[in-house]
Write a protein that holds these residues in place. Structure first.
Motif, mmCIF file in Angstrom:
data_model
loop_
_atom_site.group_PDB
_atom_site.id
_atom_site.type_symbol
_atom_site.label_atom_id
_atom_site.label_comp_id
_atom_site.label_asym_id
_atom_site.label_seq_id
_atom_site.Cartn_x
_atom_site.Cartn_y
_atom_site.Cartn_z
ATOM 1 N N PRO A 235 0.792 -1.231 0.000
ATOM 2 C CA PRO A 235 0.000 0.000 0.000
ATOM 3 C C PRO A 235 0.822 1.276 0.000
ATOM 4 O O PRO A 235 0.308 2.340 -0.314
ATOM 5 C CB PRO A 235 -0.828 -0.126 1.288
ATOM 6 N N GLU A 236 2.107 1.163 0.342
ATOM 7 C CA GLU A 236 2.971 2.349 0.365
ATOM 8 C C GLU A 236 3.606 2.622 -1.001
ATOM 9 O O GLU A 236 4.267 3.644 -1.185
ATOM 10 C CB GLU A 236 4.063 2.188 1.424
ATOM 11 N N ARG A 237 3.429 1.725 -1.969
ATOM 12 C CA ARG A 237 3.966 1.895 -3.313
ATOM 13 C C ARG A 237 2.873 1.530 -4.311
ATOM 14 O O ARG A 237 2.335 0.427 -4.287
ATOM 15 C CB ARG A 237 5.183 0.999 -3.540
ATOM 16 N N PHE A 238 2.551 2.427 -5.215
ATOM 17 C CA PHE A 238 1.567 2.110 -6.242
ATOM 18 C C PHE A 238 1.868 2.911 -7.496
ATOM 19 O O PHE A 238 2.796 3.720 -7.541
ATOM 20 C CB PHE A 238 0.131 2.342 -5.753
ATOM 21 N N LYS A 239 1.092 2.662 -8.544
ATOM 22 C CA LYS A 239 1.300 3.301 -9.840
ATOM 23 C C LYS A 239 0.192 4.303 -10.124
ATOM 24 O O LYS A 239 -0.951 4.135 -9.702
ATOM 25 C CB LYS A 239 1.334 2.246 -10.958
ATOM 26 N N MET A 240 0.556 5.352 -10.868
ATOM 27 C CA MET A 240 -0.400 6.334 -11.341
ATOM 28 C C MET A 240 -0.445 6.260 -12.869
ATOM 29 O O MET A 240 0.608 6.175 -13.515
ATOM 30 C CB MET A 240 0.013 7.739 -10.916
ATOM 31 N N ARG A 241 -1.657 6.308 -13.443
ATOM 32 C CA ARG A 241 -1.796 6.211 -14.896
ATOM 33 C C ARG A 241 -2.643 7.365 -15.419
ATOM 34 O O ARG A 241 -3.717 7.655 -14.900
ATOM 35 C CB ARG A 241 -2.452 4.886 -15.280
ATOM 36 N N LEU A 242 -2.139 8.037 -16.451
ATOM 37 C CA LEU A 242 -2.908 9.109 -17.083
ATOM 38 C C LEU A 242 -4.025 8.507 -17.928
ATOM 39 O O LEU A 242 -3.820 7.510 -18.635
ATOM 40 C CB LEU A 242 -2.010 9.957 -17.978
ATOM 41 N N GLU A 243 -5.196 9.125 -17.876
ATOM 42 C CA GLU A 243 -6.337 8.690 -18.670
ATOM 43 C C GLU A 243 -6.688 9.704 -19.756
ATOM 44 O O GLU A 243 -7.703 9.553 -20.441
ATOM 45 C CB GLU A 243 -7.547 8.449 -17.759
ATOM 46 N N ILE A 244 -5.841 10.727 -19.939
ATOM 47 C CA ILE A 244 -6.007 11.712 -20.998
ATOM 48 C C ILE A 244 -4.636 12.017 -21.594
ATOM 49 O O ILE A 244 -3.611 11.658 -21.018
ATOM 50 C CB ILE A 244 -6.652 13.024 -20.494
ATOM 51 N N ASP A 245 -4.642 12.706 -22.732
ATOM 52 C CA ASP A 245 -3.403 13.160 -23.347
ATOM 53 C C ASP A 245 -3.084 14.563 -22.851
ATOM 54 O O ASP A 245 -3.891 15.487 -23.015
ATOM 55 C CB ASP A 245 -3.530 13.184 -24.872
#
Length: 279
Positions: A235-245
Motif C-alpha cells: 500500500p505504500e507503493r503504487f502506480k499512477m496512470r494518465l487517462e487523458i493526453d
C-alpha cells in the motif's frame, strides 16, 4: 494500515547536526528561541520521511509545523521571505500557509547553498524555482513541506500532505475524486474509517501527480483524468496512470510510480520523475 506514532513535544535535534553527519534527506527549519509560528518536526518523523518516503531518491525535503493563530504579517520580514503584492489582501490563513511552505523551500535550498527562493507569479498555477532546480510545495492542517531536486537528476517532483478524511466526508467526496473502477474498489472496503483513509491516499496521490506534471505541460487536468493501480500487498507503493493526453510525451496510458507514507495524523505522497520518463 500501519500508522507511525511519535510522542508530542519530542525533542528536536537542530538540523545543522544533520548537515554535519548528512545521513538524512529530510530536515526541518530551525525555530528561534521563543518562536511560536513554526515548530520543527520531531526526529522520529524526519527519520520516517527520509527512510520510508524518500529512500534513495535525489530529493531534499524540508517540513515544519506552523500555527495560523501565532502568525503575524511581520513574520515575512523576520524570516527574509518577500510577501507577494497580490497576497496583500489575502486572509491570515493563506498568508501563513504561503510563508510556512516558502520557509521550508528556503531551508531545503540553503542546504545546497542556494540563496534564491521560489516565487509565484499572479497568473501562474505553480511556483517558479531557481535556475537548475525544481520542486513542489504542500501544506495541510498545520504542517507544510517542500521537496526539491536538481533538474539534472529529476524532471518533475510532486508532494502532497493531507489530513485523514473523515468517514462521512469521504462519502460525499468519493464520487468527485475516484474513477468508476476506483469507486468500485472503495465500496468494497468494509470499514468506514478505512474507506476514508484509502480515499485520502488516492486524493493525495492525484494531487501529487498534478503538482509533478503541470509544470511540464502548463495544462490543467482533474481527478478523473488519472487512475491509481493499487496493490494491497504494497500500500505504500503504487502506480499512477494518465487517462487523458497532456502532451506527446505525457499521453494517455503514461504510468509513473508514487510513494505513500501513513502517519498518525495524515498521509504523505511523493512522485518523482526521472528525466527520461517525461521527455
Amino acid at each position: 494500515m500501519d500508522h507511525l506514532s511519535y510522542p508530542a513535544g519530542a525533542v528536536y535535534l537542530h538540523y545543522l547536526a544533520y548537515l554535519s553527519m548528512q545521513p538524512l534527506a529530510a530536515l526541518s527549519p530551525s525555530a528561534p528561541v521563543g518562536e511560536s509560528f513554526i515548530s520543527p518536526l520531531p526526529t522520529q518523523l524526519l527519520n520516517a520521511l527520509s527512510q520510508q518516503l524518500i529512500g534513495r531518491l535525489p530529493i531534499t525535503l524540508s517540513a515544519t509545523y506552523f500555527s495560523v493563530d501565532s502568525f503575524n504579517t511581520s513574520d515575512f520580514a523576520r524570516y527574509g521571505i518577500p510577501l507577494p503584492d497580490h497576497f496583500g489582501k489575502a486572509v491570515a490563513k493563506r498568508k501563513a500557509e504561503y510563508l510556512a511552505a516558502r520557509l521550508c523551500a528556503k531551508t531545503a535550498l540553503q542546504r545546497h547553498r542556494v540563496a534564491s527562493l521560489p516565487w509565484m507569479l499572479p497568473e501562474e498555477r505553480c511556483p517558479c524555482w531557481p535556475e537548475g532546480w525544481l520542486g513542489s510545495l504542500t501544506h495541510s492542517d498545520g504542517i507544510a513541506a517542500a521537496a526539491i531536486a536538481r533538474g539534472t537528476e529529476l524532471n518533475a517532483v510532486g508532494i502532497d500532505i493531507e489530513g485523514w478524511i473523515a468517514a462521512q466526508r469521504a462519502e460525499r467526496l468519493a464520487p468527485a475524486i475516484l474513477r468508476e473502477e476506483e469507486l468500485a474498489y472503495w465500496h468494497s472496503i468494509e470499514s468506514p474509517e478505512s474507506r476514508g483513509q484509502w480515499l485520502t491516499r488516492i486524493f493525495s496521490a492525484k494531487e501529487s501527480l498534478y503538482k509533478a506534471l503541470y509544470p511540464l505541460v502548463r495544462k490543467p487536468f482533474y481527478f478523473h483524468d488519472a487512475s491509481v493501480i493499487y496493490d494491497e500487498a504494497r500500500p505504500e507503493r503504487f502506480k499512477m496512470r494518465l487517462e487523458i493526453d497532456l502532451s506527446d510525451e505525457l499521453s494517455r496510458g503514461f504510468i509513473c510510480s508514487a510513494r505513500s507514507l501513513s502517519l498518525r495524523e495524515m498521509a504523505v505522497t511523493l512522485i518523482a520523475l526521472p528525466a527520461e520518463d517525461s521527455r
